[in-house]
Design a protein around this motif. Sequence first.
Motif, PDB file in Angstrom:
ATOM      1  N   ALA A 148       0.816  -1.216   0.000  1.00  0.00           N
ATOM      2  CA  ALA A 148       0.000   0.000   0.000  1.00  0.00           C
ATOM      3  C   ALA A 148       0.849   1.265   0.000  1.00  0.00           C
ATOM      4  N   ASP A 149       1.958   1.263   0.754  1.00  0.00           N
ATOM      5  CA  ASP A 149       2.809   2.459   0.806  1.00  0.00           C
ATOM      6  C   ASP A 149       3.506   2.708  -0.523  1.00  0.00           C
ATOM      7  N   VAL A 150       3.890   1.635  -1.216  1.00  0.00           N
ATOM      8  CA  VAL A 150       4.519   1.795  -2.530  1.00  0.00           C
ATOM      9  C   VAL A 150       3.538   2.435  -3.504  1.00  0.00           C
ATOM     10  N   ALA A 151       2.313   1.928  -3.507  1.00  0.00           N
ATOM     11  CA  ALA A 151       1.297   2.466  -4.424  1.00  0.00           C
ATOM     12  C   ALA A 151       0.993   3.923  -4.117  1.00  0.00           C
ATOM     13  N   GLN A 152       0.907   4.256  -2.804  1.00  0.00           N
ATOM     14  CA  GLN A 152       0.578   5.626  -2.434  1.00  0.00           C
ATOM     15  C   GLN A 152       1.728   6.576  -2.739  1.00  0.00           C
ATOM     16  N   ALA A 153       2.944   6.175  -2.393  1.00  0.00           N
ATOM     17  CA  ALA A 153       4.097   7.059  -2.571  1.00  0.00           C
ATOM     18  C   ALA A 153       4.403   7.316  -4.040  1.00  0.00           C
ATOM     19  N   LEU A 154       4.243   6.296  -4.875  1.00  0.00           N
ATOM     20  CA  LEU A 154       4.612   6.415  -6.287  1.00  0.00           C
ATOM     21  C   LEU A 154       3.418   6.615  -7.203  1.00  0.00           C
ATOM     22  N   GLY A 155       2.209   6.608  -6.631  1.00  0.00           N
ATOM     23  CA  GLY A 155       1.006   6.850  -7.422  1.00  0.00           C
ATOM     24  C   GLY A 155       0.694   5.755  -8.415  1.00  0.00           C
ATOM     25  N   TYR A 156       1.002   4.506  -8.058  1.00  0.00           N
ATOM     26  CA  TYR A 156       0.793   3.398  -8.983  1.00  0.00           C
ATOM     27  C   TYR A 156      -0.631   2.861  -8.928  1.00  0.00           C
ATOM     28  N   ASN A 157      -1.084   2.368 -10.053  1.00  0.00           N
ATOM     29  CA  ASN A 157      -2.334   1.631 -10.166  1.00  0.00           C
ATOM     30  C   ASN A 157      -2.041   0.324 -10.888  1.00  0.00           C
ATOM     31  N   THR A 158      -2.994  -0.581 -10.870  1.00  0.00           N
ATOM     32  CA  THR A 158      -2.791  -1.851 -11.574  1.00  0.00           C
ATOM     33  C   THR A 158      -2.594  -1.580 -13.064  1.00  0.00           C
ATOM     34  N   GLY A 159      -1.666  -2.322 -13.637  1.00  0.00           N
ATOM     35  CA  GLY A 159      -1.353  -2.151 -15.048  1.00  0.00           C
ATOM     36  C   GLY A 159      -0.175  -1.252 -15.314  1.00  0.00           C
ATOM     37  N   ASP A 160       0.252  -0.487 -14.303  1.00  0.00           N
ATOM     38  CA  ASP A 160       1.391   0.410 -14.495  1.00  0.00           C
ATOM     39  C   ASP A 160       2.694  -0.390 -14.588  1.00  0.00           C
ATOM     40  N   PRO A 161       3.649   0.085 -15.380  1.00  0.00           N
ATOM     41  CA  PRO A 161       4.938  -0.620 -15.501  1.00  0.00           C
ATOM     42  C   PRO A 161       5.871  -0.301 -14.337  1.00  0.00           C
ATOM     43  N   ILE A 162       6.721  -1.245 -14.003  1.00  0.00           N
ATOM     44  CA  ILE A 162       7.734  -1.091 -12.955  1.00  0.00           C
ATOM     45  C   ILE A 162       9.060  -1.608 -13.499  1.00  0.00           C
ATOM     46  N   VAL A 163      10.099  -0.820 -13.340  1.00  0.00           N
ATOM     47  CA  VAL A 163      11.444  -1.244 -13.730  1.00  0.00           C
ATOM     48  C   VAL A 163      12.250  -1.442 -12.451  1.00  0.00           C
ATOM     49  N   VAL A 164      12.757  -2.651 -12.257  1.00  0.00           N
ATOM     50  CA  VAL A 164      13.495  -3.001 -11.049  1.00  0.00           C
ATOM     51  C   VAL A 164      14.958  -2.642 -11.223  1.00  0.00           C
ATOM     52  N   ALA A 165      15.533  -2.067 -10.169  1.00  0.00           N
ATOM     53  CA  ALA A 165      16.959  -1.727 -10.184  1.00  0.00           C
ATOM     54  C   ALA A 165      17.760  -2.851  -9.547  1.00  0.00           C
ATOM     55  N   HIS A 166      18.973  -3.040 -10.035  1.00  0.00           N
ATOM     56  CA  HIS A 166      19.842  -4.084  -9.513  1.00  0.00           C
ATOM     57  C   HIS A 166      20.493  -3.599  -8.224  1.00  0.00           C
ATOM     58  N   GLY A 167      20.220  -4.294  -7.112  1.00  0.00           N
ATOM     59  CA  GLY A 167      20.785  -3.899  -5.836  1.00  0.00           C
ATOM     60  C   GLY A 167      19.967  -2.798  -5.179  1.00  0.00           C
ATOM     61  N   ILE A 168      20.518  -2.262  -4.095  1.00  0.00           N
ATOM     62  CA  ILE A 168      19.853  -1.206  -3.329  1.00  0.00           C
ATOM     63  C   ILE A 168      20.465   0.140  -3.714  1.00  0.00           C
ATOM     64  N   ALA A 169      19.594   1.113  -3.987  1.00  0.00           N
ATOM     65  CA  ALA A 169      20.046   2.457  -4.383  1.00  0.00           C
ATOM     66  C   ALA A 169      21.013   2.385  -5.555  1.00  0.00           C
ATOM     67  N   SER A 170      20.668   1.547  -6.528  1.00  0.00           N
ATOM     68  CA  SER A 170      21.551   1.354  -7.682  1.00  0.00           C
ATOM     69  C   SER A 170      20.990   2.089  -8.901  1.00  0.00           C
ATOM     70  N   PHE A 171      21.910   2.511  -9.785  1.00  0.00           N
ATOM     71  CA  PHE A 171      21.490   3.154 -11.033  1.00  0.00           C
ATOM     72  C   PHE A 171      21.417   2.154 -12.189  1.00  0.00           C
ATOM     73  N   SER A 172      21.781   0.901 -11.904  1.00  0.00           N
ATOM     74  CA  SER A 172      21.710  -0.137 -12.929  1.00  0.00           C
ATOM     75  C   SER A 172      20.313  -0.761 -12.894  1.00  0.00           C
TER      76      SER A 172
END
Length: 416
Positions: A148-172
């Motif tokens: 719930a906090d992820v959706a609220q903080a980033l304004g996500y709804n179902t169907g929205d795309p998410i790009v995962v970063a490699h590691g923590i606080a990573s730019f990759s």
Amino acid sequence: MILRLAFGSLLARALTVGMTILAIALSVALFLGVEKVRTGAKASFADTISGTDLIVGARSGSVQLLLYSVFRIGNATNNVTWESYQDIASRSEVDWIVPISLGDSHRQFRVMGTTEAFFEHYKYRNGRSLAIQQGELMGDLFDAVIGADVAQALGYNTGDPIVVAHGIASFSEHKDQPFRVSGILEKTGTPVDRTVIVSLEAIEAIHVDWKSGARVTGQSTPEEVIRQMDLSPSSITAALVGVNSPIQTFALQRAINEYSEEPLLAILPGVALQELWAIVGIAETALLAVSVMVVVTALLGMMATILSSLNERRREMAILRAMGASPFTILGLLVLESALTAFCGAVLGLGILYVGLFVAQPIVDQAFGLYLPITPPGTSELWVIITVVCAGAIVSMVPAIRAFRLSLADGMIVKS
């Protein structure tokens, strides 16, 4: 007779007494409110994970294992091989087991790889299960369920795309394998609210073209090829375990801690939570101390009010003395007035607390996931009222003794 005089005196000074009662009531309500929040926070903290008998991970410390596996704080010292996980899962004592894979992130939120068994067996707040607020669980390899906090903080709804970063606080970033939000979980007040949940196979899929923590130069496997690959994990970060019988818990814990294939650690979540609370629980002591000082300040204010009113009541005291009242009667009258004022303030404060709880409970639960139980007044509340009344009587002794020592002549003489 003294009781009737005390009531009459209090009614004659209704405005001043009313303000004193209100000050005591607010301080008592604050004290009891802080206590409710403290106990509620402690219960919510302990109920972050319930129904799980053991947490298994690489050998480290119990608090460290709890922090990264449950609270998503820090990182594991090592992973658990998939073969070891399967060995543990096949033991007769194990009723269910849920693997967890950590290490990636999405815009500062942790990404966790697991199976659908996590949604079935993860419990919080005395056995409550996770529930989908919007959408559905992962149905595709690149589906993600977010808290719930992820959706609220980033304004996500179902169907929205998410790009995962490699590691923590990573730019990759794993831009070539984006995820889709398939579901949003209801607010739980646990670290799940701040977690992006994907499948174990998805974690393996996004790392197909990675080796030793870095992307292999010039290598880009098409998605359709990845979907045909064997995506069984080679290792996991930790596992949540439920046993068939509570009496088997310690035997299984000892067997895992003595596992010969690799160094593993199995901890009891409740014990580790108590250890962690002992570290961070200093805040509750500070809150309690502040609320106690507020009550003390209100009682000292009552004493100051009585002292300031003595000059106006000197004629009253002298008349009572002239009518035959002893100095002890005067002392008892002032002490009784203070005790009645403190009692009214404490009872009013208790009422304010429960009104506030009825109003704030659903709001706090929804906004912060902090459950504040509403229970009938118990022994602790009764002792607070008794303590406040006794303290009110004690602080009134200073002005009461002064009135005790006033002479009859001093009260009858009109000073210019």
